[in-house]
Design an enzyme around this catalytic site. Structure first.
Site, PDB file in Angstrom:
ATOM      1  N   GLY A 169      -7.623   4.962   8.118  1.00 50.75           N
ATOM      2  CA  GLY A 169      -8.415   4.700   9.309  1.00 50.75           C
ATOM      3  C   GLY A 169      -7.843   3.600  10.176  1.00 50.75           C
ATOM      4  N   GLY A 170      -7.315   2.537   9.520  1.00 51.15           N
ATOM      5  CA  GLY A 170      -6.805   1.408  10.285  1.00 51.15           C
ATOM      6  C   GLY A 170      -5.303   1.287  10.323  1.00 51.15           C
ATOM      7  CB  SER A 171      -2.727   0.624   8.410  1.00 59.06           C
ATOM      8  OG  SER A 171      -3.133   0.861   7.074  1.00 59.06           O
ATOM      9  CB  THR A 172      -0.226   5.396   9.607  1.00 62.06           C
ATOM     10  OG1 THR A 172       0.385   6.560   9.047  1.00 62.06           O
ATOM     11  CG2 THR A 172       0.685   4.826  10.689  1.00 62.06           C
ATOM     12  CD  GLN A 173      -0.104   2.477   4.889  1.00 63.98           C
ATOM     13  OE1 GLN A 173      -0.715   3.477   4.506  1.00 63.98           O
ATOM     14  NE2 GLN A 173      -0.691   1.501   5.560  1.00 63.98           N
ATOM     15  CD  GLU A 196      -2.888   0.951   2.439  1.00 64.76           C
ATOM     16  OE1 GLU A 196      -3.560   1.951   2.739  1.00 64.76           O
ATOM     17  OE2 GLU A 196      -2.956  -0.133   3.061  1.00 64.76           O
TER      18      GLU A 196
END
Length: 453
Positions: free
Chosen positions: A214-218, A184
């Site tokens: 909303g659920g993850s960060t990259q 992603e």
């Protein structure tokens, strides 16, 4: 009359050429249309005037990407212009979003069908009918499905595959899947650098990418030093794009997207309802505030602490404890340009620092000062945006934990030249190139052996 040997040899050569031409033409007609026209190899132009159908198949390639996120499902229909000896150009994008996300149908997979079919109608309008069979149909699910139990997630994906297989588009079994968090990040990096022109030549500088979903960060960037590559081998990935090789640092943090982080700071657990009569009490909410909030199909009763303690300092302490040792600092980020997306953008708008339509620039210190001001001026009337103190405090701490100094400036952009700055474009590029390089047979295209015929 004797025929000269030279004439016989010439006649034989002509026959061979005619035969080989027939064989090649017959073989090409049996290949999938997608493979007859590789994404990065423009068709040769003829001096004769082509039909409208030939213009479509020779000059353009289409790709359909479903982004199944935690809060909604979005469709991107990309139209790529192919030109000789040049990287493809994005000629047009059709976009539509619906809510809720796929994960909302975890206990009722059939319930997602209506929304998926609605988005398929958008694809039919965006792709010429003659191109349907050669246009791949892809769905990549992100953190919303990654957070579901495996069996529930698989039931949802199988339902999508069933719908896609019945559609008139090119269905590939591997095209419906849960996207790895690192993929992603890499795909979003490809998107932003493609849109700003950073992938067209080897000497063009690239920019880093931050995405807060909303659920993850990259976080993804091209390291400028060997230290980062040597000290973070698990976060280093390499790939080829437009005949160039790129080496990236990319790390995805599942559970640290803004919605999941809210729940963790409030003291809840993903997917687990509270006991009857139980509440989540937090200093990050306005004093005496009471309300309800829904996350991953669980509704929580939330309440602010009574007035007395400084709100910002108390909330900051909660956020720092929640993030303790969960994030790795990346080195040498100070002088590298970064773009930030999604909730980074939305909260910049909430602060009034950037325009909602055109974006702008923001510093880490802007999030810090904004959090202090908002938190220390909240009251129970702040019901329109009860999480603004928590959200800004979380973002300000997260960015510092990632390794950014307080004076670091980010560019915030929702679109560039009218194209959404998400991972969808980069993932579509990657998928089309994979189909081309793998030289898949018709039988491998989800059983659609008549594709291109």
């Amino acid at each position: 009359m004797r025929i000269p040997k030279f004439a016989l040899a010439f006649l034989f050569a002509v026959c061979v050429v005619v035969y080989l031409t027939y064989v090649k033409h017959h073989y090409d007609d049996k290949k999938p249309a997608l493979l007859k026209q590789p994404l990065y190899t423009p068709a040769l132009h003829s001096h004769t005037r082509p039909t409208s159908a030939e213009v479509v198949s020779e000059e353009f390639q289409y790709g359909i990407m479903f982004d199944a996120g935690s809060t909604g499902t979005r469709i991107h229909v990309f139209k790529f212009l192919l030109q000789r000896n040049e990287s493809p150009k994005l000629a047009h994008e059709t976009f539509k979003a619906i809510k809720p996300g796929l994960s909302a149908y975890a206990d009722d997979p059939d319930g997602c069908a209506e929304g998926i079919l609605t988005l398929l109608d958008v694809a039919k309008d965006g792709v010429p009918a003659l191109q349907w069979k050669s246009t791949p149909l892809v769905l990549k699910a992100t953190a919303g499905l990654r957070l579901l139990p495996g069996e529930k997630a698989n039931h949802l994906l199988n339902k999508v595959k069933e719908i896609f297989k019945a559609s008139p588009f090119l269905f590939v079994e591997e095209g419906v899947s849960i996207m790895d968090g690192t993929d992603e990040g890499v795909s979003a990096w490809i998107t932003i650098n493609f849109l700003i022109g950073g992938l067209h030549t080897a000497d063009t500088p690239t920019v880093g990418m931050l995405d807060l979903g909303g659920g993850s960060t990259q976080i993804t960037f091209s390291p400028k030093d060997e230290i980062t590559i040597q000290t973070s081998p698990d976060d280093i990935t390499s790939f080829q794009m437009f005949n160039l090789t790129y080496t990236l640092y990319s790390h995805s943090y599942l559970g640290l997207g803004l919605m999941s982080a809210r729940l963790a700071v409030l003291g809840g657990t993903e997917g687990q309802p509270l006991q009857e009569g139980q509440e989540l009490v937090s200093p990050c909410l306005a004093p005496d505030y009471t309300g309800q909030w829904k996350q991953t199909e669980v509704t929580y009763t939330i309440r602010g602490q009574k007035a007395g303690e400084p709100i910002y300092e108390s909330c900051l302490n909660k956020v720092e404890k929640m993030l303790y040792k969960k994030v790795k600092k990346a080195e040498n980020l100070k002088d590298m340009q970064f773009y930030a997306f999604s909730y980074y953008y939305d909260k910049g708008v909430d602060l009034g620092i950037i325009d909602a339509k055109v974006g702008g620039s923001i510093r880490v210190s802007d999030y810090i000062e904004g959090a202090k001001q908002v938190c220390n001026n909240m009251d129970s009337s702040s019901e329109g945006n009860p999480f603004i103190c928590l959200d800004l405090t979380y973002i300000s701490v997260l960015l510092q934990e990632l390794g950014f100094p307080v004076d670091k400036v980010f560019k915030l952009a929702r679109t560039i030249d009218g194209v959404e700055t998400s991972w969808a474009l980069g993932a579509t590029f990657h998928f089309l190139e994979t189909l081309r390089t793998q030289s898949l047979t018709p039988e491998q295209f989800g059983g659609q052996a008549d594709i291109g015929q």
